[in-house]
Design a protein around this motif. Structure first.
Motif, mmCIF file in Angstrom:
data_model
loop_
_atom_site.group_PDB
_atom_site.id
_atom_site.type_symbol
_atom_site.label_atom_id
_atom_site.label_comp_id
_atom_site.label_asym_id
_atom_site.label_seq_id
_atom_site.Cartn_x
_atom_site.Cartn_y
_atom_site.Cartn_z
ATOM 1 N N LEU A 54 0.840 -1.206 0.000
ATOM 2 C CA LEU A 54 0.000 0.000 0.000
ATOM 3 C C LEU A 54 0.873 1.253 0.000
ATOM 4 O O LEU A 54 1.594 1.518 0.963
ATOM 5 N N ASN A 55 0.829 2.015 -1.080
ATOM 6 C CA ASN A 55 1.553 3.287 -1.148
ATOM 7 C C ASN A 55 0.557 4.417 -0.950
ATOM 8 O O ASN A 55 -0.376 4.578 -1.734
ATOM 9 N N LEU A 56 0.814 5.177 0.087
ATOM 10 C CA LEU A 56 -0.147 6.183 0.530
ATOM 11 C C LEU A 56 0.501 7.556 0.415
ATOM 12 O O LEU A 56 1.512 7.819 1.073
ATOM 13 N N THR A 57 -0.065 8.427 -0.411
ATOM 14 C CA THR A 57 0.405 9.815 -0.461
ATOM 15 C C THR A 57 -0.722 10.690 0.064
ATOM 16 O O THR A 57 -1.834 10.658 -0.474
ATOM 17 N N VAL A 58 -0.440 11.404 1.153
ATOM 18 C CA VAL A 58 -1.466 12.252 1.774
ATOM 19 C C VAL A 58 -0.886 13.640 2.051
ATOM 20 O O VAL A 58 0.315 13.778 2.289
ATOM 21 N N PRO A 59 -1.752 14.678 2.016
ATOM 22 C CA PRO A 59 -1.225 16.031 2.231
ATOM 23 C C PRO A 59 -0.759 16.255 3.665
ATOM 24 O O PRO A 59 0.122 17.076 3.923
ATOM 25 N N GLU A 60 -1.375 15.521 4.632
ATOM 26 C CA GLU A 60 -1.007 15.685 6.046
ATOM 27 C C GLU A 60 -1.373 14.406 6.788
ATOM 28 O O GLU A 60 -2.153 13.596 6.275
ATOM 29 N N LEU A 61 -0.822 14.236 8.005
ATOM 30 C CA LEU A 61 -1.167 13.044 8.791
ATOM 31 C C LEU A 61 -2.411 13.349 9.637
ATOM 32 O O LEU A 61 -2.316 13.730 10.799
ATOM 33 N N ASP A 62 -3.559 13.219 9.038
ATOM 34 C CA ASP A 62 -4.843 13.432 9.704
ATOM 35 C C ASP A 62 -5.273 12.064 10.251
ATOM 36 O O ASP A 62 -5.771 11.214 9.505
ATOM 37 N N TRP A 63 -5.074 11.861 11.554
ATOM 38 C CA TRP A 63 -5.252 10.519 12.142
ATOM 39 C C TRP A 63 -6.665 9.994 12.017
ATOM 40 O O TRP A 63 -6.872 8.809 11.800
ATOM 41 N N LYS A 64 -7.652 10.884 12.159
ATOM 42 C CA LYS A 64 -9.052 10.420 12.056
ATOM 43 C C LYS A 64 -9.275 9.843 10.652
ATOM 44 O O LYS A 64 -9.796 8.744 10.474
ATOM 45 N N TRP A 65 -8.843 10.595 9.659
ATOM 46 C CA TRP A 65 -8.998 10.172 8.260
ATOM 47 C C TRP A 65 -8.219 8.877 8.019
ATOM 48 O O TRP A 65 -8.727 7.925 7.426
ATOM 49 N N LEU A 66 -6.978 8.847 8.509
ATOM 50 C CA LEU A 66 -6.124 7.682 8.249
ATOM 51 C C LEU A 66 -6.675 6.415 8.892
ATOM 52 O O LEU A 66 -6.648 5.336 8.295
ATOM 53 N N LYS A 67 -7.221 6.542 10.121
ATOM 54 C CA LYS A 67 -7.765 5.359 10.791
ATOM 55 C C LYS A 67 -8.975 4.820 10.032
ATOM 56 O O LYS A 67 -9.148 3.612 9.889
ATOM 57 N N GLU A 68 -9.801 5.732 9.539
ATOM 58 C CA GLU A 68 -10.959 5.292 8.738
ATOM 59 C C GLU A 68 -10.498 4.630 7.443
ATOM 60 O O GLU A 68 -11.035 3.611 7.013
ATOM 61 N N PHE A 69 -9.503 5.234 6.827
ATOM 62 C CA PHE A 69 -8.965 4.681 5.584
ATOM 63 C C PHE A 69 -8.443 3.259 5.814
ATOM 64 O O PHE A 69 -8.772 2.321 5.083
ATOM 65 N N VAL A 70 -7.622 3.108 6.850
ATOM 66 C CA VAL A 70 -7.029 1.790 7.147
ATOM 67 C C VAL A 70 -8.143 0.792 7.474
ATOM 68 O O VAL A 70 -8.097 -0.371 7.068
ATOM 69 N N SER A 71 -9.189 1.257 8.163
ATOM 70 C CA SER A 71 -10.305 0.364 8.501
ATOM 71 C C SER A 71 -10.998 -0.155 7.226
ATOM 72 O O SER A 71 -11.261 -1.352 7.097
ATOM 73 N N GLY A 72 -11.249 0.739 6.263
ATOM 74 C CA GLY A 72 -11.886 0.318 4.999
ATOM 75 C C GLY A 72 -10.997 -0.640 4.227
ATOM 76 O O GLY A 72 -11.455 -1.641 3.667
ATOM 77 N N PHE A 73 -9.719 -0.344 4.233
ATOM 78 C CA PHE A 73 -8.747 -1.179 3.511
ATOM 79 C C PHE A 73 -8.648 -2.566 4.163
ATOM 80 O O PHE A 73 -8.738 -3.598 3.501
ATOM 81 N N MET A 74 -8.485 -2.585 5.504
ATOM 82 C CA MET A 74 -8.257 -3.860 6.191
ATOM 83 C C MET A 74 -9.503 -4.732 6.209
ATOM 84 O O MET A 74 -9.401 -5.954 6.186
ATOM 85 N N GLU A 75 -10.674 -4.099 6.234
ATOM 86 C CA GLU A 75 -11.907 -4.890 6.230
ATOM 87 C C GLU A 75 -11.974 -5.770 4.973
ATOM 88 O O GLU A 75 -12.265 -6.962 5.037
ATOM 89 N N LEU A 76 -11.657 -5.155 3.829
ATOM 90 C CA LEU A 76 -11.686 -5.926 2.577
ATOM 91 C C LEU A 76 -10.503 -6.900 2.512
ATOM 92 O O LEU A 76 -10.648 -8.037 2.061
ATOM 93 N N ALA A 77 -9.342 -6.452 3.012
ATOM 94 C CA ALA A 77 -8.163 -7.331 3.009
ATOM 95 C C ALA A 77 -8.446 -8.578 3.848
ATOM 96 O O ALA A 77 -8.157 -9.704 3.431
#
Ligand code: ADP
Ligand code: MG
Length: 302
Positions: free
Chosen positions: A84-107
């Motif tokens: 997983l290569n992730l390019t983000v403008p900033e480390l927004d933890w709320k956004w990142l945790k949701e993102f990882v949750s969506g990704f890991m659920e399918l994984a």
């Protein structure tokens, strides 16, 4: 901070014993099963181009992985590992945790091992690379369609494109949370000849099978399965079904003698024949279609 994020991602992922060395070193070491061929595919989603601001982080995590898994479904390979290569403008933890949750659920749904990746700063861009395996000569190729083959699709088409133009009408999940057709791919792999996933629209993607196989295709509009909600919502439903992208269903060809092997929810929509293009018929009358599907680069001179 970046290392906290890597640790967090690692804590959310599960790995099996095919992963000799996972997240944390300079590279991962993986052990494919003996006598299997490796199948690899990569995809990139860019904010503003492949997804919009309305996409939630959870949906984006799901979709970034789904589009890559769909490519392995089209090859009838079994996905096992992902980076997983992730390019983000900033480390927004709320956004990142949701993102990882969506990704890991399918994984986790597909017992996929996350074995590495990268984190960089910049305009939001997600790139996933999936690694799978298949028995030698059991992968499905675009170029293997045969004259006279029937053409089938694995589900209803046009829902994602319709959702893009009609939000909050019960279709959003088709656009934001597509499910790769991995199970159907395993059911068709022993008798299908050619296969592709419908990411750019049926006409464009079936056109790739035609081009690679040196054949033409004839399809019947009335046989293309379309969600009744799409038909009710839009007079443009046939345009969505023929040219809308992002459905991630499979389009495959097979011999008519194998018709009884067709899995449930698959529909025969046409037949491969001579020619080089996809021709569309409505009640046996040929119809002209303008829009051939999603084109990634416009007016490219070659
Ligand atoms: P390097 O500088 O050697 O590229 P990184 O700091 O980028 O190392 O990554 C350290 C480890 O964390 C590597 O194993 C890498 O694969 C993993 N990693 C980095 N980013 C991600 C990510 N987004 N998802 C999963 N693993 C990641
Ligand atoms: Mg790195």
């Amino acid at each position: 901070m970046e290392f906290d994020l890597i640790s967090y991602i690692k804590s959310q992922s599960q790995t099996d014993d095919s992963v000799i060395l996972g997240i944390g070193d300079d590279a991962a070491v993986i052990q494919p099963p003996p006598d299997q061929q490796m199948v690899v595919s990569t995809d990139t989603l860019i904010l503003g181009q492949h997804f919009d601001e309305l996409t939630t982080a959870q949906q984006l995590g799901h979709k970034a992985l789904a589009v890559s898994l769909s490519d392995l479904a089209a090859m009838a390979a079994k996905p096992r590992w992902v980076t997983l290569n992730l390019t983000v403008p900033e480390l927004d933890w709320k956004w990142l945790k949701e993102f990882v949750s969506g990704f890991m659920e399918l994984a986790n749904l597909h017992q996929l091992n996350l074995v590495g990746g990268d984190i960089t700063q910049g305009p939001c861009t997600i790139s996933t690379t999936v690694f799978g395996h298949a028995q030698p000569s059991k992968t499905l190729h675009r170029s293997h369609a045969q004259r006279g083959d029937l053409i089938a699709v694995t589900g209803q088409l046009g829902s994602a494109a319709c959702a893009l133009h009609n939000r909050n009408k019960g279709l959003d999940k088709f656009l934001y949370e597509p499910h790769p057709q991995l199970a159907v791919a395993q059911q068709i792999k022993d008798f299908a000849h050619a296969c592709i996933d419908i990411s750019d629209g049926l006409l464009a993607d079936l056109g790739h099978i035609c081009q690679a196989s040196g054949l033409g295709a004839k399809i019947a509009l009335e046989h293309i399965p379309v969600n009744p909600v799409v038909k009710a919502l839009s007079p443009q439903w046939s345009e969505y079904a023929l040219s809308g992208g992002d459905d991630y269903h499979l389009c495959f060809t097979f011999s008519a003698s194998d018709l009884e092997k067709l899995p449930p929810h698959c529909s025969v929509i046409g037949q491969m024949g001579c020619g080089q293009t996809v021709r569309v018929f409505k009640n046996n009358q040929e119809i002209i279609h303008k829009n051939k599907g999603f084109v990634h680069f416009e007016s490219v001179n070659t």
